[in-house]
Structures are given as structure tokens and as C-alpha cells.
Design a protein around this motif. Structure first.
Motif, PDB file in Angstrom:
ATOM      1  N   LYS A   1       0.819  -1.215   0.000  1.00 44.25           N
ATOM      2  CA  LYS A   1       0.000   0.000   0.000  1.00 44.25           C
ATOM      3  C   LYS A   1       0.852   1.265   0.000  1.00 44.25           C
ATOM      4  O   LYS A   1       0.590   2.211  -0.741  1.00 44.25           O
ATOM      5  N   ALA A   2       1.897   1.280   0.833  1.00 45.45           N
ATOM      6  CA  ALA A   2       2.777   2.455   0.887  1.00 45.45           C
ATOM      7  C   ALA A   2       3.552   2.607  -0.415  1.00 45.45           C
ATOM      8  O   ALA A   2       3.735   3.723  -0.919  1.00 45.45           O
ATOM      9  N   LEU A   3       4.000   1.482  -0.987  1.00 48.11           N
ATOM     10  CA  LEU A   3       4.721   1.528  -2.262  1.00 48.11           C
ATOM     11  C   LEU A   3       3.827   2.084  -3.360  1.00 48.11           C
ATOM     12  O   LEU A   3       4.261   2.902  -4.181  1.00 48.11           O
ATOM     13  N   TYR A   4       2.573   1.650  -3.380  1.00 49.52           N
ATOM     14  CA  TYR A   4       1.647   2.129  -4.406  1.00 49.52           C
ATOM     15  C   TYR A   4       1.398   3.621  -4.266  1.00 49.52           C
ATOM     16  O   TYR A   4       1.432   4.364  -5.258  1.00 49.52           O
ATOM     17  N   GLN A   5       1.149   4.079  -3.049  1.00 48.14           N
ATOM     18  CA  GLN A   5       0.856   5.498  -2.844  1.00 48.14           C
ATOM     19  C   GLN A   5       2.029   6.375  -3.257  1.00 48.14           C
ATOM     20  O   GLN A   5       1.847   7.467  -3.797  1.00 48.14           O
ATOM     21  N   ALA A   6       3.251   5.891  -3.011  1.00 52.40           N
ATOM     22  CA  ALA A   6       4.438   6.661  -3.388  1.00 52.40           C
ATOM     23  C   ALA A   6       4.652   6.641  -4.898  1.00 52.40           C
ATOM     24  O   ALA A   6       5.068   7.638  -5.492  1.00 52.40           O
ATOM     25  N   ALA A   7       4.362   5.506  -5.527  1.00 51.95           N
ATOM     26  CA  ALA A   7       4.609   5.359  -6.967  1.00 51.95           C
ATOM     27  C   ALA A   7       3.522   5.991  -7.811  1.00 51.95           C
ATOM     28  O   ALA A   7       3.794   6.490  -8.909  1.00 51.95           O
ATOM     29  N   CYS A   8       2.287   5.983  -7.301  1.00 54.51           N
ATOM     30  CA  CYS A   8       1.139   6.454  -8.097  1.00 54.51           C
ATOM     31  C   CYS A   8       0.325   7.475  -7.301  1.00 54.51           C
ATOM     32  O   CYS A   8      -0.785   7.167  -6.838  1.00 54.51           O
ATOM     33  N   PRO A   9       0.845   8.695  -7.128  1.00 55.51           N
ATOM     34  CA  PRO A   9       0.121   9.718  -6.354  1.00 55.51           C
ATOM     35  C   PRO A   9      -0.997  10.356  -7.159  1.00 55.51           C
ATOM     36  O   PRO A   9      -1.010  11.554  -7.422  1.00 55.51           O
ATOM     37  N   ILE A  10      -1.965   9.536  -7.559  1.00 52.00           N
ATOM     38  CA  ILE A  10      -3.051   9.977  -8.414  1.00 52.00           C
ATOM     39  C   ILE A  10      -4.377   9.856  -7.658  1.00 52.00           C
ATOM     40  O   ILE A  10      -4.604   8.870  -6.959  1.00 52.00           O
ATOM     41  N   THR A  11      -5.242  10.848  -7.825  1.00 47.34           N
ATOM     42  CA  THR A  11      -6.537  10.820  -7.125  1.00 47.34           C
ATOM     43  C   THR A  11      -7.707  10.846  -8.108  1.00 47.34           C
ATOM     44  O   THR A  11      -8.763  11.350  -7.794  1.00 47.34           O
ATOM     45  N   ASP A  12      -7.505  10.312  -9.291  1.00 44.70           N
ATOM     46  CA  ASP A  12      -8.580  10.261 -10.286  1.00 44.70           C
ATOM     47  C   ASP A  12      -9.760   9.466  -9.716  1.00 44.70           C
ATOM     48  O   ASP A  12      -9.583   8.364  -9.201  1.00 44.70           O
ATOM     49  N   PRO A  13     -10.981  10.012  -9.785  1.00 44.32           N
ATOM     50  CA  PRO A  13     -12.146   9.325  -9.187  1.00 44.32           C
ATOM     51  C   PRO A  13     -12.458   7.981  -9.829  1.00 44.32           C
ATOM     52  O   PRO A  13     -13.197   7.182  -9.247  1.00 44.32           O
ATOM     53  N   ARG A  14     -11.904   7.703 -11.012  1.00 40.86           N
ATOM     54  CA  ARG A  14     -12.171   6.419 -11.662  1.00 40.86           C
ATOM     55  C   ARG A  14     -11.355   5.288 -11.049  1.00 40.86           C
ATOM     56  O   ARG A  14     -11.656   4.114 -11.263  1.00 40.86           O
ATOM     57  N   ILE A  15     -10.317   5.628 -10.291  1.00 37.86           N
ATOM     58  CA  ILE A  15      -9.408   4.611  -9.767  1.00 37.86           C
ATOM     59  C   ILE A  15      -9.962   3.962  -8.502  1.00 37.86           C
ATOM     60  O   ILE A  15     -10.435   4.643  -7.593  1.00 37.86           O
ATOM     61  N   LEU A  16      -9.892   2.638  -8.454  1.00 40.25           N
ATOM     62  CA  LEU A  16     -10.259   1.873  -7.267  1.00 40.25           C
ATOM     63  C   LEU A  16      -9.130   0.892  -6.998  1.00 40.25           C
ATOM     64  O   LEU A  16      -8.795   0.078  -7.859  1.00 40.25           O
ATOM     65  N   VAL A  17      -8.527   0.969  -5.816  1.00 40.12           N
ATOM     66  CA  VAL A  17      -7.413   0.096  -5.460  1.00 40.12           C
ATOM     67  C   VAL A  17      -7.930  -1.009  -4.540  1.00 40.12           C
ATOM     68  O   VAL A  17      -8.579  -0.736  -3.525  1.00 40.12           O
ATOM     69  N   VAL A  18      -7.655  -2.274  -4.912  1.00 37.62           N
ATOM     70  CA  VAL A  18      -8.089  -3.413  -4.105  1.00 37.62           C
ATOM     71  C   VAL A  18      -6.904  -4.335  -3.843  1.00 37.62           C
ATOM     72  O   VAL A  18      -5.893  -4.296  -4.554  1.00 37.62           O
ATOM     73  N   THR A  19      -7.055  -5.155  -2.833  1.00 37.82           N
ATOM     74  CA  THR A  19      -6.002  -6.109  -2.466  1.00 37.82           C
ATOM     75  C   THR A  19      -6.185  -7.409  -3.240  1.00 37.82           C
ATOM     76  O   THR A  19      -7.295  -7.928  -3.354  1.00 37.82           O
ATOM     77  N   GLY A  20      -5.080  -7.943  -3.757  1.00 36.32           N
ATOM     78  CA  GLY A  20      -5.117  -9.155  -4.556  1.00 36.32           C
ATOM     79  C   GLY A  20      -4.945 -10.425  -3.745  1.00 36.32           C
ATOM     80  O   GLY A  20      -4.920 -10.403  -2.511  1.00 36.32           O
ATOM     81  N   GLY A  21      -4.819 -11.542  -4.460  1.00 42.01           N
ATOM     82  CA  GLY A  21      -4.662 -12.843  -3.831  1.00 42.01           C
ATOM     83  C   GLY A  21      -3.275 -13.416  -4.066  1.00 42.01           C
ATOM     84  O   GLY A  21      -2.381 -12.739  -4.595  1.00 42.01           O
ATOM     85  N   PRO A  22      -3.065 -14.678  -3.716  1.00 37.93           N
ATOM     86  CA  PRO A  22      -1.733 -15.293  -3.829  1.00 37.93           C
ATOM     87  C   PRO A  22      -1.294 -15.576  -5.267  1.00 37.93           C
ATOM     88  O   PRO A  22      -0.110 -15.759  -5.522  1.00 37.93           O
ATOM     89  N   THR A  23      -2.226 -15.641  -6.220  1.00 40.21           N
ATOM     90  CA  THR A  23      -1.858 -15.890  -7.614  1.00 40.21           C
ATOM     91  C   THR A  23      -2.463 -14.804  -8.500  1.00 40.21           C
ATOM     92  O   THR A  23      -3.394 -14.103  -8.097  1.00 40.21           O
ATOM     93  N   ARG A  24      -1.940 -14.692  -9.727  1.00 38.22           N
ATOM     94  CA  ARG A  24      -2.470 -13.699 -10.646  1.00 38.22           C
ATOM     95  C   ARG A  24      -3.932 -13.983 -10.945  1.00 38.22           C
ATOM     96  O   ARG A  24      -4.756 -13.062 -11.026  1.00 38.22           O
TER      97      ARG A  24
END
Length: 455
Positions: free
Chosen positions: A113-136
Motif C-alpha cells: 500500500k505504501a509503495l503504491y501510494q508513493a509510486a502512483c500519487p493519483i486521485t482520479d475518481p475512476r481509480i479503485l485500489v483493491v487487495t489481490g490474492g496469492p496468484t495472478r
């Protein structure tokens, strides 16, 4: 239908001049040929326009650990920097440019989560960030599940580590979508293929005719691909290598379109190194540096302080305006909006609207800063000149610089706040108000001329 009319006219006029059966047949053929082309073009146009009116979403899968790329202090490969930008941010930037997308789901690892926020400091309302699972496969299913409440008609599924995907490819995929089939961008295999045994000994040469190397994004009608993923998960099937394979297993047809040779997947450390060199050494890569100017002026009225660059200064008057009349913040807001071609402060906060009555001007400036950052812009400096006979600005310059640094998120050495008088000339010289002239410089992600497909 213009080409049909032209062909029909030529066919008829020529046949009247020459009645030979051969020419009459040829003219008739040409007329129908042009009609066919025109009809197909119209049909194609309607299809594209039809798809444009349907709701399309995207799922970008970026929850992997990238073990084959080796360890890095920057984290998994999707967060490593190429061309001074994280791989995932470069991928996301292309999808953000696609206006046809109503929602963009980014699937990340629970630890990132911290890595994502630092890499992608974007607040576009279309974006939804969710947590993934153990495999793709499980991460993709969770990304699709996040869209279930507001189901799109179609969905694209993309690898977060394919940062060279283009807007053109996204458009071609969308224009080929059908309610009953998916779309797979792929490249015909050009290398000779060999099949070997477990000892590495060649067993046979595999004919390459009809073989393709699959790419992403792969796009599908949402309901069937979500159902396919859900059924595969319930059946305990986790060995599918891509979403097109799941669609095939589920019985959903998939159409191949031409992919892009540049749309490579970063798998190994060498891939990331080469991608970085490619971006840094591209001769036709131009930094997009934009400069905006802003000017504002407000008259004095009865009061006991003025607000300048977010700082309240005791004075025997105040500035008259619909908001708090902070000329410094107003001019800077206009300067930043200018770098986006986004109008001026009145465009977004009309003084005719009561809700902005007495509003603090930092609201307007923060809005402009947000617009800049959503476009990937980096504010490099600003120069603020306040024009007035009084009050004295010098004693308050450090507080103004601090206020600006906090909102712009840049260091104090990139901020200039200065003041000058109008030498007793004009309304400013008569002490009837205060004006501000501001310049701001913003660096946006670099661009490549359209005639050179370097990236």
C-alpha cells in the motif's frame, strides 16, 4: 455513402456511352464494390460509436512479487523506476488517458500500500485500489469482483508490468469488442519453434503457422469473464496462464487482433534495465515543460487584516472579494490551471455561486494542484510578485513561503515571494488595492512526436 453515389454515377454514365457487356458488367461490379466498402465503413463506424456509449472498465493486475526480476530496494518490479517513473505509474498513465474507461481497478499486494501510494500519487475518481490474492488468477478475480456492484458492459484485464501499452492499442481493442466474444491482442510468432524433452534434447520442430504470442490488455464482456473466473476458482483450477485461456475453457469466443511489438512484459531484471535505457536514451523524447502566468487584483474596503498567500496580515483595511480575496493564491491558481489549459479560477469557482462566499482561497489553489498532479505534473517552482504601497510584505515573506511550500509540496528554494510598489502611480499607487503577478512552472510526463513511435 458518397463513394457509392460516385461509383453509381460513373457506372451509369460510362455504360450509356459504351453499351458493351464487358464494360457494363465491370461498371456494375465497381458500383457494388464501392457500395460494399461504404456500407462496411458505416457499419464499422456504428460499431465503434456503439461501443463508445457502453460502459468499459479496466483491471490492472499488479499484486505479484516479481521474483524472476530479482530483489531491489525499490520493491517488486512494478514499483521499480524506468525513465524516472515507476513501472506501474507509467502503465496507469496510459489507461488514465483513455476517456472510454469508466472505472480502473488496480489490484495490489496487501504489503504494497505504501509503495503504491508513493509510486502512483493519483486521485482520479475512476481509480479503485483493491487487495489481490496469492496468484495472478485469484488477483484478477478479485479485481473483477470489485466491479460487480456497478457492472460494466466490458472489461479490459492488463498486466501492470506492461508499461509500453499505447492509447492506440486500447482504442483498437474497444472498437473490436462484441457482446459474445473477447478480444486478444497478439503477435504472430516469427521465430522457429522447437519442442524438447526433459533433458533439453530437441524432439521436433513445431510449425509456427497460426501460432501467436498473447499480450494484454485482453478484453471481454464483463458478465461472461467474471462467471468464467468464478467457476474456475470454485473448480480449483489455478493453472491458467492468461484470461483468454479461462475464456476458452469457459466456452467464450476470443478474437485475435494485431498487438504491438512495443507492448512488452517486464519479467527479468534485464528487461527492466533495457526499458530504463530505452526511455532515458530515446533521442526523440521531449520533456513537457509548461509555464503559466496569473494576475489578480482586489480593492480595499473597511477591515482589520488582509490575507496574502495564506497569511493574515494585520492592517487597517481588508481586500474586497467574493472569497477571502487572497490575490497571491488567486493568481497562482490561474497560473497552475494555465499549464493544464483548464481555464481560470472563475471557470471552476464562479463568484455567482453562494457557496464560495468568504471561502478560504487555499481551497482553490489545492484544487489546481490536484489537477496538475492527476496529469502526472510536477511543480518545479513559482514566482509571486505582490504589488502594493502597503502593508509591508517583507516581514511576512517567510510565513508566506512556508504556506506555499505546504500546499505545493515543494521546497522553499523553489518558491519566490517578493513585493514592489507602483511608485505612487495609478490605483495601486494611490493605495486603493493590491495586485499579484505569478509565474509557475510544471514539468509533465514527456511526449514523443506522433511521427516517431519510440515508446
Amino acid at each position: 455513402m458518397g463513394s457509392f453515389k460516385t461509383a453509381y454515377y460513373l457506372s451509369n454514365t460510362r455504360s450509356k456511352r459504351n453499351k458493351t457487356p464487358t464494360l457494363m458488367c465491370l461498371n456494375t461490379f465497381l458500383g457494388w464494390h464501392f457500395f460494399s466498402l461504404s456500407f462496411k465503413s458505416l457499419l464499422r463506424l456504428n460499431l465503434i460509436e456503439g461501443n463508445a456509449t457502453l460502459k468499459t472498465a479496466a483491471v490492472i493486475v499488479a499484486a505479484g512479487r516479481g521474483e524472476r526480476a530479482g530483489q531491489s530496494v525499490e520493491g517488486p518490479k512494478q514499483y521499480r523506476r524506468i525513465g524516472n517513473q515507476a513501472v506501474l505509474m507509467r502503465t496507469l498513465a496510459t489507461f488514465l488517458q483513455c476517456d472510454a474507461l469508466s472505472k480502473i481497478v488496480i489490484v495490489i499486494h496487501a504489503d504494497d500500500k505504501a509503495l503504491y501510494q508513493a509510486a502512483c500519487p493519483i486521485t482520479d475518481p475512476r481509480i479503485l485500489v483493491v487487495t489481490g490474492g496469492p496468484t495472478r488468477q485469484e488477483s484478477t478475480q478479485l479485481g473483477l469482483l470489485a466491479l460487480a456492484e456497478d457492472k460494466p458492459d466490458y472489461v479490459m484485464i492488463h498486466d501492470g508490468v506492461r508499461p509500453f501499452v499505447t492509447l492506440d492499442l486500447l482504442g483498437r481493442i474497444i472498437s473490436n469488442l462484441q457482446p459474445s466474444s473477447g478480444v486478444l491482442p497478439a503477435l504472430a510468432v516469427s521465430d522457429t519453434l522447437k519442442q524438447a524433452d526433459t533433458d533439453g534434447m530437441v524432439q521436433k520442430t513445431v510449425p509456427r503457422a497460426g501460432l501467436y504470442a498473447a499480450q494484454t490488455p485482453q478484453a471481454f464482456p464483463y458478465a461472461p469473464i467474471f462467471e468464467a473466473h468464478s467457476k474456475a476458482l470454485k473448480a480449483g483450477l489455478t493453472d491458467f496462464t492468461d484470461d483468454a485461456a479461462i475464456a476458452e475453457w469457459h466456452g467464450l469466443a476470443v478474437t485475435i487482433i494485431e498487438g504491438s511489438a512495443d507492448n512488452t512484459k517486464l519479467t527479468w531484471a534485464k528487461d527492466i534495465e533495457m526499458a530504463n535505457q530505452r526511455l532515458n536514451n530515446a533521442p526523440s523524447f521531449f520533456p513537457d515543460v509548461r509555464t503559466g502566468n496569473g494576475y489578480d487584483v482586489h480593492a480595499f474596503e473597511e477591515g482589520d487584516f488582509v490575507t496574502l498567500c495564506g497569511v493574515e496580515i494585520p492592517f487597517d483595511k481588508k481586500l474586497s472579494g467574493h472569497s477571502d480575496a487572497d490575490v497571491g493564491f488567486h493568481a497562482l491558481t490561474d497560473a497552475l490551471l494555465a499549464t493544464r489549459g483548464a481555464g481560470d479560477i472563475g471557470t471552476h469557482f464562479p463568484p455567482s455561486e453562494p457557496q464560495w462566499k468568504g471561502a478560504a482561497s487555499h481551497i482553490f489553489l489545492e484544487f489546481a494542484v490536484k489537477l496538475v498532479r492527476e496529469a502526472g505534473g510536477r511543480i518545479t517552482n513559482t514566482d509571486v510578485t505582490l504589488i502594493c504601497e502597503e502593508p509591508k510584505i517583507g516581514p511576512h515573506r517567510p510565513a508566506m513561503t512556508k504556506s506555499l511550500a505546504q500546499i505545493l509540496n515543494i521546497s522553499a528554494d523553489r518558491i519566490s515571494v517578493k513585493a514592489t510598489t507602483n511608485e505612487k502611480l495609478g490605483f495601486l499607487g494611490r493605495g486603493e488595492g493590491i495586485a499579484a503577478i505569478v509565474t509557475a512552472t510544471v514539468v509533465y510526463p514527456g511526449e514523443v512526436p506522433a511521427h516517431e513511435d519510440v515508446l
